[in-house]
Scaffold this motif. Structure first.
Motif, PDB file in Angstrom:
ATOM      1  N   HIS A  77       0.568  -1.139   0.124  1.00 27.75           N
ATOM      2  CA  HIS A  77      -0.028  -0.013   0.052  1.00 27.75           C
ATOM      3  C   HIS A  77       0.858   1.174  -0.009  1.00 27.75           C
ATOM      4  O   HIS A  77       0.637   2.236  -0.800  1.00 27.75           O
ATOM      5  N   HIS A  78       2.094   1.234   0.955  1.00 25.51           N
ATOM      6  CA  HIS A  78       2.580   2.364   1.161  1.00 25.51           C
ATOM      7  C   HIS A  78       3.242   2.899  -0.200  1.00 25.51           C
ATOM      8  O   HIS A  78       3.434   3.911  -0.721  1.00 25.51           O
ATOM      9  N   ARG A  79       4.231   1.899  -0.816  1.00 27.95           N
ATOM     10  CA  ARG A  79       5.004   2.145  -1.985  1.00 27.95           C
ATOM     11  C   ARG A  79       4.096   2.335  -3.213  1.00 27.95           C
ATOM     12  O   ARG A  79       4.261   3.199  -4.174  1.00 27.95           O
ATOM     13  N   LEU A  80       2.820   1.972  -3.354  1.00 30.28           N
ATOM     14  CA  LEU A  80       1.998   2.006  -4.393  1.00 30.28           C
ATOM     15  C   LEU A  80       1.520   3.433  -4.293  1.00 30.28           C
ATOM     16  O   LEU A  80       1.554   4.317  -5.337  1.00 30.28           O
ATOM     17  N   LEU A  81       1.298   3.729  -3.065  1.00 27.93           N
ATOM     18  CA  LEU A  81       0.694   5.198  -2.953  1.00 27.93           C
ATOM     19  C   LEU A  81       1.737   6.275  -3.060  1.00 27.93           C
ATOM     20  O   LEU A  81       1.577   7.208  -3.728  1.00 27.93           O
ATOM     21  N   PHE A 111      -9.287  -0.223  -4.205  1.00 27.83           N
ATOM     22  CA  PHE A 111      -8.577   1.041  -4.459  1.00 27.83           C
ATOM     23  C   PHE A 111      -7.182   0.366  -4.794  1.00 27.83           C
ATOM     24  O   PHE A 111      -6.354   1.090  -5.811  1.00 27.83           O
ATOM     25  N   GLU A 112      -6.535  -0.399  -4.214  1.00 27.43           N
ATOM     26  CA  GLU A 112      -5.278  -0.760  -4.364  1.00 27.43           C
ATOM     27  C   GLU A 112      -4.998  -1.392  -5.851  1.00 27.43           C
ATOM     28  O   GLU A 112      -4.014  -0.921  -6.591  1.00 27.43           O
ATOM     29  N   ARG A 113      -5.934  -2.082  -6.396  1.00 27.52           N
ATOM     30  CA  ARG A 113      -5.926  -2.750  -7.330  1.00 27.52           C
ATOM     31  C   ARG A 113      -5.831  -1.812  -8.442  1.00 27.52           C
ATOM     32  O   ARG A 113      -5.275  -1.848  -9.554  1.00 27.52           O
ATOM     33  N   PRO A 122       3.759  -1.216 -11.073  1.00 22.18           N
ATOM     34  CA  PRO A 122       5.427  -0.931 -10.990  1.00 22.18           C
ATOM     35  C   PRO A 122       6.073  -1.676 -10.118  1.00 22.18           C
ATOM     36  O   PRO A 122       5.374  -2.431  -9.028  1.00 22.18           O
ATOM     37  N   ASP A 123       7.289  -1.878 -10.318  1.00 23.62           N
ATOM     38  CA  ASP A 123       8.226  -2.930  -9.478  1.00 23.62           C
ATOM     39  C   ASP A 123       8.764  -1.880  -8.425  1.00 23.62           C
ATOM     40  O   ASP A 123       9.179  -2.824  -7.305  1.00 23.62           O
ATOM     41  N   PRO A 132       6.135  -4.869  -3.079  1.00 27.38           N
ATOM     42  CA  PRO A 132       5.346  -6.219  -2.978  1.00 27.38           C
ATOM     43  C   PRO A 132       4.419  -6.533  -4.108  1.00 27.38           C
ATOM     44  O   PRO A 132       3.864  -5.628  -4.313  1.00 27.38           O
ATOM     45  N   THR A 133       4.306  -7.842  -4.724  1.00 26.45           N
ATOM     46  CA  THR A 133       3.479  -8.024  -5.633  1.00 26.45           C
ATOM     47  C   THR A 133       2.015  -8.110  -5.046  1.00 26.45           C
ATOM     48  O   THR A 133       2.305  -8.343  -3.979  1.00 26.45           O
ATOM     49  N   ALA A 134       0.877  -8.327  -5.756  1.00 26.05           N
ATOM     50  CA  ALA A 134      -0.556  -8.567  -5.415  1.00 26.05           C
ATOM     51  C   ALA A 134      -0.410  -9.879  -4.685  1.00 26.05           C
ATOM     52  O   ALA A 134      -1.278  -9.879  -3.351  1.00 26.05           O
ATOM     53  N   ALA A 135       0.593 -10.864  -4.970  1.00 26.43           N
ATOM     54  CA  ALA A 135       0.349 -12.025  -4.194  1.00 26.43           C
ATOM     55  C   ALA A 135       1.196 -11.976  -2.701  1.00 26.43           C
ATOM     56  O   ALA A 135       1.088 -12.918  -2.004  1.00 26.43           O
TER      57      ALA A 135
END
Length: 229
Positions: A77-81, A111-113, A122-123, A132-135
């Motif tokens: 969550h943090h890094r995607l945000l 929302f994350e998706r 993004p990586d 981290p991946t969605a998994a």
């Protein structure tokens, strides 16, 4: 369901586990989160009851698989945000860490998706930290040495920079040093300064405290490692 405070503790333990080996001490957790050791100990008891950590007397704690999964979800969550704020909303990379800290506990899976989809999954985030991946598979958190560990003549590529200090990030941005930048170590001075040269010939002197916040790979090393034998 975990509270935001619990999630912060799990994230901190994950981070400390990645930096070392074996159980994480309560004192290290307290220092990282700027709380007293008794406060950290009380939280460890709560996390143990929820089977999110395992405690070893006089040694410290380790995350259970469930605790690790929760930590990875919050880190994702943090890094995607951070990436969304920088790429889509025009935030400077000096601003995104604190903003993401406030939001990371409150977004839904949907929302994350959608954020990941808009960003093309993004990586890494703006500071080069792996997402981290969605998994929610574990990620390689601390790859490479820090810049201050290199010697004169070494050519390196910036992989990651520490994201906690906005002034530090502003200093690096002004110097033109961000993930992907190639640097050549020009001088390692005994006065705790490292001087590097950028590809355009610009020379920059960095205090050891900042050079130690920059993780690098030797230029060409990752490329060579990915080539078939």
């Amino acid at each position: 369901m975990q509270s935001a405070e619990m999630e912060d503790y799990l994230k901190a333990i994950y981070d400390l586990e990645c930096q070392g080996e074996g159980p994480v001490s309560t004192s290290a957790i307290a220092e990282t989160l700027d709380v007293t050791p008794p406060t950290a100990t009380s939280m460890m008891e709560k996390l143990e009851k929820r089977e999110l950590v395992e405690r070893e007397k006089y040694k410290g704690v380790t995350l259970t698989r469930e605790g690790e999964t929760v930590a990875l979800e919050i880190i994702r969550h943090h890094r995607l945000l951070e990436t969304y704020l920088a790429d889509q909303l025009g935030y400077n990379w000096t601003e995104v860490h604190d903003e993401a800290d406030r939001l990371e506990h409150h977004i839904s899976e949907e929302f994350e998706r959608r954020v990941a989809e808009v960003l093309n999954d993004p990586d890494v985030d703006p500071h080069g930290d792996p997402i981290p991946t969605a998994a929610l598979d574990p990620v390689e958190e601390f790859i490479g040495e820090t810049l201050d560990q290199h010697t004169e003549g070494d050519t390196v590529v910036v992989e990651r920079v520490r994201d906690r200090d906005p002034d530090e990030l502003a200093y690096l941005e002004d110097a033109g040093i961000t993930p992907g930048t190639t640097l050549t170590v020009e001088e390692v001075a005994p006065i705790e300064m490292v001087t590097v040269t950028l590809e355009d010939g610009t020379s920059v002197s960095l205090p050891d405290t900042i050079a130690g916040a920059i993780r690098v790979s030797v230029a060409g090393e990752l490329e060579d490692a990915s080539r078939p034998a």
